[in-house]
Design a protein around this motif. Structure first.
Motif, PDB file in Angstrom:
ATOM      1  N   PHE A 108       0.848  -1.319   0.110  1.00 57.54           N
ATOM      2  CA  PHE A 108      -0.065  -0.012  -0.090  1.00 57.54           C
ATOM      3  C   PHE A 108       0.685   1.409   0.103  1.00 57.54           C
ATOM      4  O   PHE A 108       0.407   2.249  -0.540  1.00 57.54           O
ATOM      5  N   LYS A 109       1.977   1.241   0.651  1.00 57.92           N
ATOM      6  CA  LYS A 109       2.814   2.660   0.775  1.00 57.92           C
ATOM      7  C   LYS A 109       3.661   2.764  -0.346  1.00 57.92           C
ATOM      8  O   LYS A 109       4.284   3.709  -0.509  1.00 57.92           O
ATOM      9  N   HIS A 110       3.557   1.733  -1.572  1.00 57.35           N
ATOM     10  CA  HIS A 110       4.648   2.001  -2.531  1.00 57.35           C
ATOM     11  C   HIS A 110       3.747   2.863  -3.743  1.00 57.35           C
ATOM     12  O   HIS A 110       2.803   2.263  -4.160  1.00 57.35           O
ATOM     13  N   THR A 111       3.924   4.016  -4.007  1.00 53.85           N
ATOM     14  CA  THR A 111       3.184   4.801  -4.862  1.00 53.85           C
ATOM     15  C   THR A 111       4.146   5.359  -5.812  1.00 53.85           C
ATOM     16  O   THR A 111       5.407   5.404  -5.742  1.00 53.85           O
ATOM     17  N   HIS A 112       3.525   5.742  -7.043  1.00 50.93           N
ATOM     18  CA  HIS A 112       4.331   6.317  -8.069  1.00 50.93           C
ATOM     19  C   HIS A 112       5.155   7.770  -7.693  1.00 50.93           C
ATOM     20  O   HIS A 112       6.138   8.038  -8.164  1.00 50.93           O
ATOM     21  N   ILE A 113       4.487   8.542  -6.721  1.00 55.25           N
ATOM     22  CA  ILE A 113       4.925   9.846  -6.342  1.00 55.25           C
ATOM     23  C   ILE A 113       6.296   9.382  -5.350  1.00 55.25           C
ATOM     24  O   ILE A 113       7.437  10.328  -5.496  1.00 55.25           O
ATOM     25  N   GLN A 114       6.512   8.452  -4.866  1.00 63.71           N
ATOM     26  CA  GLN A 114       7.711   7.891  -3.952  1.00 63.71           C
ATOM     27  C   GLN A 114       8.910   7.739  -5.009  1.00 63.71           C
ATOM     28  O   GLN A 114      10.116   7.938  -4.637  1.00 63.71           O
ATOM     29  N   ASN A 115       8.713   7.444  -6.425  1.00 64.95           N
ATOM     30  CA  ASN A 115       9.589   7.233  -7.148  1.00 64.95           C
ATOM     31  C   ASN A 115      10.105   8.597  -7.642  1.00 64.95           C
ATOM     32  O   ASN A 115      10.908   8.567  -8.661  1.00 64.95           O
ATOM     33  N   LEU A 116       9.780   9.679  -7.313  1.00 67.52           N
ATOM     34  CA  LEU A 116      10.419  10.927  -8.017  1.00 67.52           C
ATOM     35  C   LEU A 116      11.362  11.413  -7.475  1.00 67.52           C
ATOM     36  O   LEU A 116      11.686  11.341  -6.202  1.00 67.52           O
TER      37      LEU A 116
END
Length: 116
Positions: A108-116
């Motif tokens: 749940f905590k792995h999002t596309h925004i975290q990869n920025l």
């Protein structure tokens, strides 16, 4: 300024735009805040497993469906569609301001925004 910061500012401005439009069209502000967290019902898929949860969550947290409601509103002038769309978009913008984004199927905590 990082890309993440730029996106957070962008989504902050878009949130303010949706709130302004909601008020401009004469919808009660009380309903805006009452229904603002409603799209989070899509987290229910995580009760089954992270992969299904991510798919359902992402259906409710992308801009495709609320924008489609706006396109349906334009010829029909069904104001309820516009109100739903504005609140839905605002929810997505708030999530992205806070760093939540579309989910990957692993957790749940792995999002596309975290990869920025």
């Amino acid at each position: 300024m990082t890309n993440k910061t730029i996106l957070q500012l962008e989504n902050g401005i878009l949130f303010l735009l949706t709130l302004t439009l909601f008020i401009y069209f004469g919808f009660p502000v009380f309903y805006f805040f009452l229904f603002l967290l409603l799209p989070d019902i899509t987290m229910v898929g995580y009760l089954s497993n992270p992969s299904l949860g991510a798919k359902i969550y992402n259906l409710g947290h992308n801009l495709v469906f609320p924008v489609l409601l706006i396109f349906i509103y334009l010829p029909t002038q069904t104001t309820l569609l516009l109100a739903i769309s504005l609140v839905w978009c605002a929810h997505i913008f708030i999530d992205r301001i806070l760093g939540y984004g579309l989910k990957y199927p692993d957790t749940f905590k792995h999002t596309h925004i975290q990869n920025l």
